[in-house]
Write an enzyme that holds these catalytic residues in place. Structure first.
Site, mmCIF file in Angstrom:
data_model
loop_
_atom_site.group_PDB
_atom_site.id
_atom_site.type_symbol
_atom_site.label_atom_id
_atom_site.label_comp_id
_atom_site.label_asym_id
_atom_site.label_seq_id
_atom_site.Cartn_x
_atom_site.Cartn_y
_atom_site.Cartn_z
ATOM 1 N N TYR A 137 14.573 30.523 8.660
ATOM 2 C CA TYR A 137 13.332 31.223 9.011
ATOM 3 C C TYR A 137 13.266 31.480 10.513
ATOM 4 C CZ TYR A 137 10.999 30.598 4.476
ATOM 5 O OH TYR A 137 10.634 30.660 3.153
ATOM 6 N N LYS A 194 0.845 -1.199 0.000
ATOM 7 C CA LYS A 194 0.000 0.000 0.000
ATOM 8 C C LYS A 194 0.883 1.252 0.000
ATOM 9 C CE LYS A 194 -0.251 -0.199 5.061
ATOM 10 N NZ LYS A 194 -1.056 -0.660 6.216
HETATM 11 C C1 LIG Z 1 -0.229 -1.603 6.944
HETATM 12 C C2 LIG Z 1 -0.807 -2.907 7.366
HETATM 13 C C3 LIG Z 1 0.021 -4.045 7.497
HETATM 14 C C4 LIG Z 1 1.535 -3.983 7.422
HETATM 15 O O1 LIG Z 1 2.026 -3.555 8.671
HETATM 16 P P1 LIG Z 1 3.598 -3.452 8.982
HETATM 17 O O2 LIG Z 1 3.634 -3.008 10.396
HETATM 18 O O3 LIG Z 1 4.136 -2.434 8.028
HETATM 19 O O4 LIG Z 1 4.182 -4.797 8.762
HETATM 20 C C5 LIG Z 1 -0.597 -5.261 7.736
HETATM 21 N N1 LIG Z 1 -1.939 -5.362 7.876
HETATM 22 C C6 LIG Z 1 -2.752 -4.297 7.792
HETATM 23 C C7 LIG Z 1 -4.210 -4.472 7.974
HETATM 24 C C8 LIG Z 1 -2.212 -3.023 7.553
HETATM 25 O O5 LIG Z 1 -3.023 -1.964 7.498
#
Ligand SMILES: *Cc1c(COP(=O)(O)O)cnc(C)c1O
Length: 386
Positions: free
Chosen positions: A267, A46
């Protein structure tokens, strides 16, 4: 620079170089798979594979044997579907909004159903489709984020008519505190998970994210969903060394100057030099994923020399104090390290008081990207493993 050596000529149009080591990525995948066997090892890709480029990352993982890919949104799955072989399964973790069923079914993407409403909508799509549609059910075991509550699950278990148009592949749930192995929430969720699973005997289980894998075999189910560990993040305290770094970030020097004591920097003039100092302005800022919070806290590295970030981080630049280096060590276009052998992703995240996930997913698209191919060594390993 061994294994990382590139000709940098021609890269001077970008703020710096983001190198993504697909060989390390596939090694990480195989290392997790070794821990998980006999459970299967999927991959969470993702958010553009945590910012690293899903179009490069997912095929590399496929080459290492991964067949189960998880994304958050249908759009992400639709983008990946054409570039992966037909036997790769794509799962949409966030479920489907009404109206998304048709494109999802047409593309052969598998939704994670998070409510009875989504079960009904996907069932209706199956009837239109004229065939059973595959689906995954998510169970809320205590995170209160996504998934069916226990009562909804019981209704679904007790009324097979509600799911007769679906081919349920497995049950999924997500751990809220897997990165804290001592947290009692882990065992609580495991209990809730076992109760939920008992309502669907014979259905496979999918539970563990990266940190969940390290909690032990009772959390593994039949399919795990690591994300951050594949990308070289350390998913929990004490988990260093399980996987290796995948990302290297170097940023270019765009100006250097020598200033007297009492000089204001950046800044708001929030940093004032204590003594005479040499400063270097770097070509990346918060628009390149270097949080403003790093100002006065973070550092770049030149070799092993720490170069503190001074003053506020700008949108497109930041300033480091380079007084510790010999004069002339850095010039226009020199590269300094932000993430690499001298400063890990986790160290940058800690300096910014955030997590490695947030650093990775915000790196953005202005850097020159270099992908180190998965390579011959990795493919030999794959052949042996399959
Ligand atoms: C993002 C996510 C993962 C992966 O988690 P990590 O901590 O990056 O291994 C797994 N399952 C779900 C439902 C997620 O949203």
């Amino acid at each position: 620079m061994d294994g990382w050596s590139f000709d940098f000529a021609g890269d001077v149009a970008a703020p710096g170089v983001l190198t993504i080591d697909l060989a390390a990525l596939t090694r990480n995948y195989l290392a997790l798979r070794e821990r998980l066997t006999p459970a299967r090892t999927g991959a969470v890709v993702k958010a553009d594979a945590y910012g690293l480029g899903a179009a490069r990352v997912a095929p590399a993982l496929y080459g290492a044997g991964c067949r189960d890919f998880f994304v958050a949104h249908l759009d992400e799955a639709l983008a990946l579907k054409p570039i992966l072989a037909p036997d790769a399964r794509l799962f949409v973790l966030n479920g489907l909004l009404p109206g998304a069923e048709e494109p999802c079914a047409a593309a052969g993407v598998i939704p994670v159903l998070n409510s009875l409403e989504q079960v009904a909508n996907w069932s209706a799509a199956a009837r239109v489709h004229g065939a059973e549609l595959p689906a995954v059910l998510q169970v809320d075991t205590g995170m209160s984020r996504l998934g069916l509550a226990a009562a909804e699950l019981a209704r679904l278990a007790g009324d097979p008519g509600l799911r007769r148009d679906l081919r349920l592949l497995f049950l999924i749930s997500h751990l809220a505190s897997a990165d804290e192995p001592e947290s009692p929430q882990n065992a609580d969720q495991l209990d809730a998970w076992r109760r939920a699973a008992s309502a669907f005997p014979g259905l496979d289980l999918c539970f563990a994210n990266s940190a969940g894998i390290l909690l032990g075999a009772s959390y593994h189910g039949m399919l795990a969903r690591p994300g951050i560990a594949l990308y070289g993040g350390v998913p929990a305290a004490g988990a260093a060394g399980v996987t290796s770094p995948v990302v290297r970030l170097e940023v270019r020097v765009i100006q250097t100057r020598t200033v007297p004591a009492g000089t204001r920097v950046g800044y708001g003039g929030s940093h004032v030099t204590a003594g005479a100092a040499r400063l270097a302005t770097l070509a990346a800022g918060y628009a390149d994923g270097l949080p403003r919070h790093l100002g006065g806290r973070g550092a770049a590295y030149c070799g092993a020399t720490r170069l503190p970030m001074v003053g506020r981080i700008s949108m497109d630049s930041l300033t480091v104090d380079v007084t510790a280096l010999p004069p002339g060590a850095l010039g226009l276009g020199s590269l300094v390290e932000i993430i690499g052998p001298h400063q890990s992703l986790e160290e940058v995240a800690a300096a910014a008081e955030t997590i490695s996930y947030e650093i990775l997913t915000r790196l953005g698209h202005r850097y020159q990207r270099r992908y180190r191919p998965a390579g011959a060594d990795a493919s030999r390993t794959i052949e042996q493993a399959s």
